[in-house]
Structures are given as C-alpha cells and as structure tokens.
Design a protein around this motif. Sequence first.
Motif, short mmCIF file in Angstrom:
data_model
loop_
_atom_site.label_atom_id
_atom_site.label_comp_id
_atom_site.label_asym_id
_atom_site.label_seq_id
_atom_site.Cartn_x
_atom_site.Cartn_y
_atom_site.Cartn_z
N TRP A 51 7.15 14.28 2.04
CA TRP A 51 6.56 14.04 3.37
C TRP A 51 5.06 14.33 3.42
O TRP A 51 4.30 13.53 3.99
N PRO A 52 4.56 15.40 2.81
CA PRO A 52 3.10 15.59 2.86
C PRO A 52 2.34 14.79 1.79
O PRO A 52 1.13 14.64 1.90
N LEU A 53 3.04 14.28 0.75
CA LEU A 53 2.35 13.64 -0.37
C LEU A 53 1.42 12.50 0.04
O LEU A 53 0.27 12.46 -0.43
N PRO A 54 1.83 11.56 0.90
CA PRO A 54 0.91 10.47 1.26
C PRO A 54 -0.39 10.97 1.88
O PRO A 54 -1.46 10.39 1.65
N TYR A 55 -0.30 12.05 2.65
CA TYR A 55 -1.52 12.60 3.26
C TYR A 55 -2.38 13.30 2.24
O TYR A 55 -3.62 13.25 2.30
N ALA B 238 0.82 -1.20 0.00
CA ALA B 238 0.00 0.00 0.00
C ALA B 238 0.86 1.26 0.00
O ALA B 238 0.52 2.25 -0.65
N ALA B 239 1.98 1.23 0.72
CA ALA B 239 2.85 2.40 0.80
C ALA B 239 3.40 2.77 -0.58
O ALA B 239 3.40 3.94 -0.99
N ILE B 240 3.89 1.75 -1.31
CA ILE B 240 4.43 2.01 -2.64
C ILE B 240 3.31 2.33 -3.63
O ILE B 240 3.42 3.25 -4.45
N GLU C 17 -0.29 4.80 9.19
CA GLU C 17 0.51 3.58 9.27
C GLU C 17 1.34 3.31 8.02
O GLU C 17 2.34 2.58 8.07
N ILE C 18 0.97 3.91 6.89
CA ILE C 18 1.77 3.69 5.67
C ILE C 18 2.45 4.97 5.19
O ILE C 18 3.28 4.93 4.28
N ALA C 19 2.13 6.11 5.80
CA ALA C 19 2.64 7.40 5.31
C ALA C 19 4.16 7.49 5.41
O ALA C 19 4.82 8.00 4.50
N HIS C 20 4.73 6.99 6.50
CA HIS C 20 6.17 7.11 6.70
C HIS C 20 6.94 6.37 5.61
O HIS C 20 7.85 6.93 4.97
N ASP C 21 6.57 5.09 5.37
CA ASP C 21 7.26 4.31 4.33
C ASP C 21 7.02 4.89 2.95
O ASP C 21 7.93 4.91 2.10
N ALA C 22 5.82 5.37 2.71
CA ALA C 22 5.50 5.96 1.40
C ALA C 22 6.36 7.20 1.14
O ALA C 22 6.87 7.41 0.03
#
Length: 474
Positions: A110-114, A44-46, A121-126
């Motif tokens: 850093w803001p892109l996943p949000y 999911a992160a990727i 839970e996946i934002a950091h790895d993404a």
Amino acid sequence: MTQSEKLRLIVSLSVPSILAQISATVMFFIDASMVGHLGAKASAAIGLVETTGWLMGGLASAASMGFSVQVAHFIGANDFEAARRVLRQSLVCCLLYGLAMSVICVAIAWPLPYWLGGSEEIAHDASLYFAIFGLCGIFFQMEGLAGSMLKCSGNMKVPSALNIGMCVMDVIFNYFFIYILDMGVVGAAMGTGLAMLITALLMLWFLLWRSEMLGILRKDKGEGKSDKFAAASSSAEGTAVANSTLYTLNSKLRDFRPTTDVVTTAFKIGAPMGLQHLLMGSAQIVSTLIVAPLGTIAIAAHSLAITVESLCYMPGFGIAEAATTLVGQSIGAGQRVLTRSFANMSVTLGISVMTLMGVLMWLFAPELMTLMSPVDEIIALGTDVLRIEAWAEPMFAAAIVVNGIFIGAGDTLKPAIMSLTSMWGVRLTLAALLAPRYGLRGVWTAMAVELTFRGLLFLTRMQFGNWQKKRFEV
C-alpha cells in the motif's frame, strides 16, 4: 570427451534455456500490449511497481542458487545421497524464505507506490497489483528452486519446456481475466499468479517424483509389493521389516531439518548474488534518473531500445545456464582440466553467438525500432543508441557467461563486487558526465564502455583467478 562432444553437450543444454528466455521476452511484449490497451493509467500502475517485482524475483533466484549449486557439485561427485539431503533442506528453507518475502510484499504494497513517487490516480491499482504479485511470490520461489535443481542435475529440457508453457498460460490467463472477466490490472496479476502456481506444481512433480537423481519421493524398484509384505508382517521378519521401514522414514524426515553446514554454504553462495541484484537494481533506478531530464523522446527511446536489446543477450543467458551446470558438476567430480575446458568453450560460444546478434542489431536497428514506435524522432534516436550498444555485445557476452561459470563454481562474492564496482564506478559516473553534453547517446556510450570493461574484467579473472574450488562436504 572430444572437443566436438563437449561442444554438442554445451549446445544441447543451452538451446532449451535459450528458447525459454526468448519465450519469456515474447510474453513480456504481449503482456505489455494487453495492459497497454487498458489505457495509460493501467500501464503506469504496473510499470511503477514492476522494477520492485524484478528485485524480489532476483532475491528469490539467489536463494535457489545457494542450494542448487551445492547439488550440482554433489552430483558431479556421484554423491547422490548428499545431493538429495541438500534438496530436502532447500525445500524447507526456500518455502520459509518465500513465505517471508510474500509477507513483506503484502506489508509494503500500500505505501510502495507513494514511496516510488506515484500519483493518487494510479496508486490504488499499483498497490493491488503488487499485493497479488507478492502473494504469488511463494509460487515463483518454489518454481525457481525446482527448475534450478533440475537444471543443475543436467535436465534442461523439462524446466525450459515448463517455463515456455508458463509464458503461454500467462498470456491465456491474462486475456481471460483482463478482457473476459473485465478485471483490469488485478486480472493481469491474477493471470500471472495462476500461471506461476500451475508451473510450480508441475516443476516440483518432475523434481520430486520423476527425477532419477533427485526424486526423493520416487518409488524404488520392488516397492509396492503389498502381498509379500503382508505375508511377512505376521512373522518376526515382518516386524523387522516394519521397524526398518519406520527407521528409514524417521531418518528421511530428519534430513528435512536444515543443518548449519548446508545453510551456511547456501548463504555464502546466495547472499552476494542477492546483494548484487539489490544494488544493480538501484543502479538502474539511478540510470533512469540520469535519463529523465533529457526529455520525453529520450525517455521513450531509452526504454524501447532496452527492450529491443534484450533480444540480443537472451542466447548469452541460455549458454550461461548450461555453463553453470557443466562447471558445477565438473568441479564436484574433481575434474579441473574438464572444468577449464567447459569454461573456455562456453565463453567462446557465447561471444560468437552474441557477436552475431550484435551485427544483426546494428544492421536492422531502424526496422526494430519501427516495430516499437511510429514516432520518427524516437526511431532515429533509438537506432543510434542500439548501434552504439552493438559494439559492446561481445564483451557483454563474456560477462554473462563467465558469471554463470563462477556461479557453477560456487564463487559469487568477488564477481558480485566486480559487477557492482563496474556498474557504479564506470557506467553511472561516465553517464553522469556525458549526458549533459551528448544526451542519450552519451548515456548509451557509457553503457557500452562499462559492459566492455566488465567483460574484460571477468575474462581476466577466469583465466588467472583462483575460482575453481573444492567440492562441498555434508
């Protein structure tokens, strides 16, 4: 050239590119499997930031094509000095452009996943994955530029072989970083980045040192005779030779400075392509939003069926790349009849090959979906939508190859407008109307109708439009 000679030339240029396209698809399957074994969070992160990465890659490709199409025209006109002058300027411009894109990627990582709706839970790895991927974007930019230049000079084998090698290295490095060093998602990004770096260096070496047409660092015959030069350097003749050499070096360095005419032409070619990538990517996001309310089975079948269908149109993109080279060089040579002949034969070949692929996809859709999922409902729905899409493959081929022809002619604005009008005006509108009643089958029916419409639109312009422009001047 006879018709058979033209056909052999098109095929010989297409096959290496097709093999590279297929290897990239296989690499995607293997990479997805590796990451998938890390668990749902890693996938999911990727997956969350992957489409943004594709968008950045599309913008990089547009920048490269803005210069390489000019080079193809100059090579066709046998003006190799002008071609090398454009190449020198492209190295500077694309290097700066690639650096700027890398900075942007790192800044938004850093803001892109949000922004994309990802959870904590996946934002950091993404973010880590996208930041590393963005830093490696400069490698992708220069690899793409060098490969595009080699292809436009008629050398399809070297860039295709190196791209296949990059896929192999990507799998090896990913395995090493993900499993041996246990770096997880970060390892996947680092493996891909290292493969890009090595491929970029090799591609630039072949372009700048080995290419007979474009090798600006290639030594001419007779250079390196230090004994004769040393004997002459003690005389007036030696002074003259040294001054002449210094003048030539300064002249070549000045050729690296971007000029208004080259950059303006590159912008006119590349900007519409970049805008097309941007808006087509947005359209894919909207299409996903239309599919999402249909449920988990529909989402899974949609995603997996797209992956299966990608195997069908790989030959079309390979033939399109060959058409870009041949049309670009023919227009540069002022051969309008030859240009038209190459265009017609490339389209005919593309339609023939992808029609065959469409027939095979229709026949073996259940087996192909079984390879992708063990769930009966997903297999059944995926089979239905693939068989709907199979009917559109001939005109999808026409759209792909004709677009390559237009790129070779340096004609990118009107085709971009046509593609975007078709995508937003036909596919998305029709999908939104059909999805509530017919579900995923309605969405794929809209896709098939739109691809057929786009293909007919492109064929009409190829036959009756004024796309065969005069070659560029520097």
